[in-house]
Design a protein around this motif. Sequence first.
Motif, PDB file in Angstrom:
ATOM      1  N   UNK A  51       0.884  -1.163   0.000  1.00 39.57           N
ATOM      2  CA  UNK A  51       0.000   0.000   0.000  1.00 39.57           C
ATOM      3  C   UNK A  51       0.926   1.218   0.000  1.00 39.57           C
ATOM      4  N   UNK A  52       1.135   1.772  -1.205  1.00 38.63           N
ATOM      5  CA  UNK A  52       2.159   2.812  -1.357  1.00 38.63           C
ATOM      6  C   UNK A  52       1.888   4.011  -0.440  1.00 38.63           C
ATOM      7  N   UNK A  53       0.631   4.417  -0.365  1.00 40.45           N
ATOM      8  CA  UNK A  53       0.322   5.594   0.447  1.00 40.45           C
ATOM      9  C   UNK A  53       0.213   5.275   1.934  1.00 40.45           C
ATOM     10  N   UNK A  54      -0.335   4.087   2.232  1.00 40.93           N
ATOM     11  CA  UNK A  54      -0.673   3.826   3.629  1.00 40.93           C
ATOM     12  C   UNK A  54       0.334   2.969   4.391  1.00 40.93           C
ATOM     13  N   UNK A  55       1.363   2.476   3.714  1.00 36.94           N
ATOM     14  CA  UNK A  55       2.288   1.533   4.354  1.00 36.94           C
ATOM     15  C   UNK A  55       2.807   2.080   5.690  1.00 36.94           C
ATOM     16  N   UNK A  56       2.813   1.189   6.708  1.00 34.59           N
ATOM     17  CA  UNK A  56       3.263   1.635   8.035  1.00 34.59           C
ATOM     18  C   UNK A  56       4.750   1.408   8.221  1.00 34.59           C
ATOM     19  N   UNK A  57       5.236   0.292   7.669  1.00 38.97           N
ATOM     20  CA  UNK A  57       6.672  -0.006   7.827  1.00 38.97           C
ATOM     21  C   UNK A  57       7.304  -0.196   6.455  1.00 38.97           C
ATOM     22  N   UNK A  58       7.488   0.915   5.747  1.00 44.41           N
ATOM     23  CA  UNK A  58       7.976   0.793   4.373  1.00 44.41           C
ATOM     24  C   UNK A  58       9.397   0.236   4.311  1.00 44.41           C
ATOM     25  N   UNK A  59       9.597  -0.639   3.367  1.00 47.73           N
ATOM     26  CA  UNK A  59      10.940  -1.174   3.138  1.00 47.73           C
ATOM     27  C   UNK A  59      11.138  -1.339   1.640  1.00 47.73           C
ATOM     28  N   UNK A  60      12.110  -0.620   1.121  1.00 49.97           N
ATOM     29  CA  UNK A  60      12.320  -0.524  -0.318  1.00 49.97           C
ATOM     30  C   UNK A  60      13.555  -1.353  -0.670  1.00 49.97           C
ATOM     31  N   UNK A  61      13.346  -2.478  -1.380  1.00 47.10           N
ATOM     32  CA  UNK A  61      14.514  -3.254  -1.817  1.00 47.10           C
ATOM     33  C   UNK A  61      14.608  -3.150  -3.329  1.00 47.10           C
ATOM     34  N   UNK A  62      15.822  -3.051  -3.799  1.00 44.95           N
ATOM     35  CA  UNK A  62      15.979  -2.786  -5.220  1.00 44.95           C
ATOM     36  C   UNK A  62      17.249  -3.401  -5.755  1.00 44.95           C
ATOM     37  N   UNK A  63      17.094  -3.943  -6.959  1.00 45.54           N
ATOM     38  CA  UNK A  63      18.268  -4.372  -7.729  1.00 45.54           C
ATOM     39  C   UNK A  63      18.329  -3.432  -8.919  1.00 45.54           C
ATOM     40  N   UNK A  64      19.519  -3.016  -9.298  1.00 46.48           N
ATOM     41  CA  UNK A  64      19.667  -2.132 -10.462  1.00 46.48           C
ATOM     42  C   UNK A  64      18.849  -2.678 -11.626  1.00 46.48           C
ATOM     43  N   UNK A  65      18.038  -1.827 -12.230  1.00 52.28           N
ATOM     44  CA  UNK A  65      17.200  -2.325 -13.328  1.00 52.28           C
ATOM     45  C   UNK A  65      18.057  -2.643 -14.554  1.00 52.28           C
ATOM     46  N   UNK A  66      17.605  -3.624 -15.354  1.00 56.39           N
ATOM     47  CA  UNK A  66      18.456  -4.067 -16.457  1.00 56.39           C
ATOM     48  C   UNK A  66      18.426  -3.113 -17.634  1.00 56.39           C
ATOM     49  N   UNK A  67      19.570  -2.983 -18.333  1.00 54.26           N
ATOM     50  CA  UNK A  67      19.483  -2.376 -19.655  1.00 54.26           C
ATOM     51  C   UNK A  67      19.384  -3.525 -20.638  1.00 54.26           C
ATOM     52  N   UNK A  68      18.184  -3.707 -21.117  1.00 50.86           N
ATOM     53  CA  UNK A  68      17.896  -4.944 -21.834  1.00 50.86           C
ATOM     54  C   UNK A  68      18.310  -4.879 -23.292  1.00 50.86           C
TER      55      UNK A  68
END
Length: 817
Positions: free
Chosen positions: A38-55
């Motif tokens: 829930x992007x707006x309502x999230x209580x404990x946000x945790x953003x994990x990310x891998x560099x997006x591919x250049x395909x």
Amino acid sequence: MTKRIFYDTFLNMASFSHRKIEKKWDAIWRKKKIFEPDIRGAKKPFYTLMMFPYPSAEGLHIGGARTYTGVDMYGRFKRMQGYDVFEPIGLDGFGIHSENYALKVGEHPMKLAKKTERNFYRQLQYLGNGFAWDEKVETYDPKYYRWTQWVFTQMFKRGLAYRKKALVNWCPSCLTVLADEQVIGGECERCGTPVIKKELEQWFLKITDYADRLLKNLETLDWSDVIKSAQKNWIGKSEGAELDFKIIGVKDRITVFTTRPETLFGATYLVLAPEHPFIADHESQIVNYEEVRSYIEAAKKKSEADRIAEGKEKTGIKLEGLRVLHPATGEEILVFTADYVVGTYGTGAIMAVPAHDERDFEFAKKFNLPIKAVISPLYGDSRTQEERAYTGVGYLMNSGKFNGMKSEDAKKAITDYVGGRVKTTYRLRDWLISRQRYWGPPIPMIHCNSCGWVPVPEKDLPVKLPFIKNFRPTGTGQSPLASVETFYKVHCPQCKGWARRETDVSDTFLDSSWYFLRYPSARDAKNAWNPAITKKWLPVHMYIGGAEHAVLHLLYSRFVTMALYDAKLLDREEPFSIFRAHGLITKDGAKMSKSKGNVVSPDTYFKMYGADTMRMYLAFLAPLTEGGDFRDEGISGITRFLNRVWTFGLRKTWVRTSNGAVTKDIHKTIKKVTEDIERLHYNTAISALMILFRTFQERADAVTKKDFEVFIKLLAPFAPFLSEEVYQMTRSSKKYLSVHRADWPNYDETLLAEDSYTLVVQINGKVRDQFEVPSAITQREAEALTEKRKKVTNFLKDRVIEKVIFVPKRLINFVIR
Ligand code: ANZ
Ligand code: ZN
């Protein structure tokens, strides 16, 4: 291979059809939006990310599959720990990489992008990752690059984007300029062709304004050390001094930058970079100007890396007719131009101190110039100074009234004595972002003869990249768009007169310098990002990607984030809290390459073995931050393991109440798996799970449904489909709760405590050492461990052990003579 799996599953009398359950759960998860926070309502946000591919349409690399699933394991783990995990995905599909591929296969990049997109998303989907598909972004989508252009105009408004005519890197194969960061060892980062220098007027972003902050903030970041030190070196802060040298008979002087002002008395000549404007400005004084000019032309063609390398044959030429006064000794010294001095660093001029600098030493030897030692080494070895430069510290000599002073103290004293200025210099250069190519976002600027450069107003963004048939790079120093009149002929946004649109496109690294800001606001049509949402989700909590981006994407993103922070458009100045560089995988011990024919295609393997097996296999190779070797033989072990887990889950009868026989093992495993995932050491987490499972099989009489559920939860991040299937099979409640939203198991520390104790070590009754040992340790094991202890070996050296007294849970005593 196939035969073996069949045989094994046959033995187990049950096997799961990965294709069926993958399809089934994928549909359910998507429908129930298990992985869309829930992007707006999230209580404990945790953003994990891998560099997006250049395909490119060739598809995903198995190394990519390993890292994407690796990041996903971490995300699933955090989700089960109660975080609102956001794991977005997108494509970095603009840029030279994709365009070169389009050229190679003879398709238009705009059409190819669609094909590539379908293929890549299909592959990424296959990995069983919990991506937030609703928030995907593609850099070539006008809805995205509208904001890339907007970011550029924000930079322009803050004076951070400017045009400059400069000698820039030019790739003769990609037919475009490149940023310094994209020249690796003198070669184009994209195609490997040696880069040459060309004089062109280009757009730059003023990253140098941020050099000091980029350096200082590094200390606050939890990033892989290799990346931090690469950035530190690239920024290259040097503290030194600027010293002036007067020229006899000319009302001008040459200013040098030196980090060693204390060696001034040893300066026996000056060297100007061939690009130094002083040379052309003093054409009439330089007697051999024609000769000098041809030397300069030749130097401009060489790569900077080649020029400054130590040990390279030095070249140069004397500037006849110029005589310079040494500011401390009053002696006359000579002036040269030589390409080992570069125009882009310091002042582009040096005082040469051959006795204490390697490159000056090589040059002086070749041109027979005086070598004057002014630092005497602390532990004198005068001979070294005849064979090579002494670059260390010491006491001053041959330096007039400074003789005997420590070199460190002489730095400031000598700088002051000749009226020099203390000066900090950086190696970092401004980021050149113009590209004379087609496949990128047009730089949103308009040139008007009366108003100068005017940014395209926000309401007119995006400046759409037109579809043109002939998108080939021209090689003329202009983009193919420069011949599309309908594109470049525009009205000036200010005076409405006729004006010309910029026809270069921007560097791909501008696209990727802010994409992580877009993800949480991907569906916002009115803003690049929504401040409230950005505040909630940024910085990215866990970012993983390739170490090759150390001074490219990872540096640019930090710069852009800082600049946007200063513009009050963001409330953070650092984009990524944690960054870990992932390792690279080999195949049967060799680097994967097309020419060797050993490239592992994720498609084939994922189809054949299923996502769960492949994910676990890839994770099992090594910690995610390290490389591993992919071998087909290794995969079946994982398949066998998963089949056994499946079979175990099919049991009809379970022990009702635990007799405690496996409790301690369970808690130990929870602790181990939790800690290992946190460190990205998935390989050891998986082996702990295998050990626990073996215990379950041996003590099946003691395993309750609850115990098994704990095990399944620990397995869930690695094998998401099978775990979900088994979890639902064994659960009694009818209401669906995904295992991926279930609570991560906790362990009871007190249960683990008694597993070991502190063994006190005595030698002849005196306490000499102590260390932790497992509770079940035998006397023989304890003796062996004790003898290896550093503190103990000293005592035992050359002595005879008469006897050893071992009191379990307490002490061990060596009686020696
Ligand atoms: C005199 C000297 C004496 C130097 C000595 C070194 C040793 P870092 O540490 O990398 O910043 N230098 C300055 N500008 C240069 C340029 N444009 N091209 C090539 N070399 C340049 O290096 C600083 C040193 O590199 C400076 O200190 C200068 O040489 C050289 F015993 O000055 B030194
Ligand atoms: Zn105008």
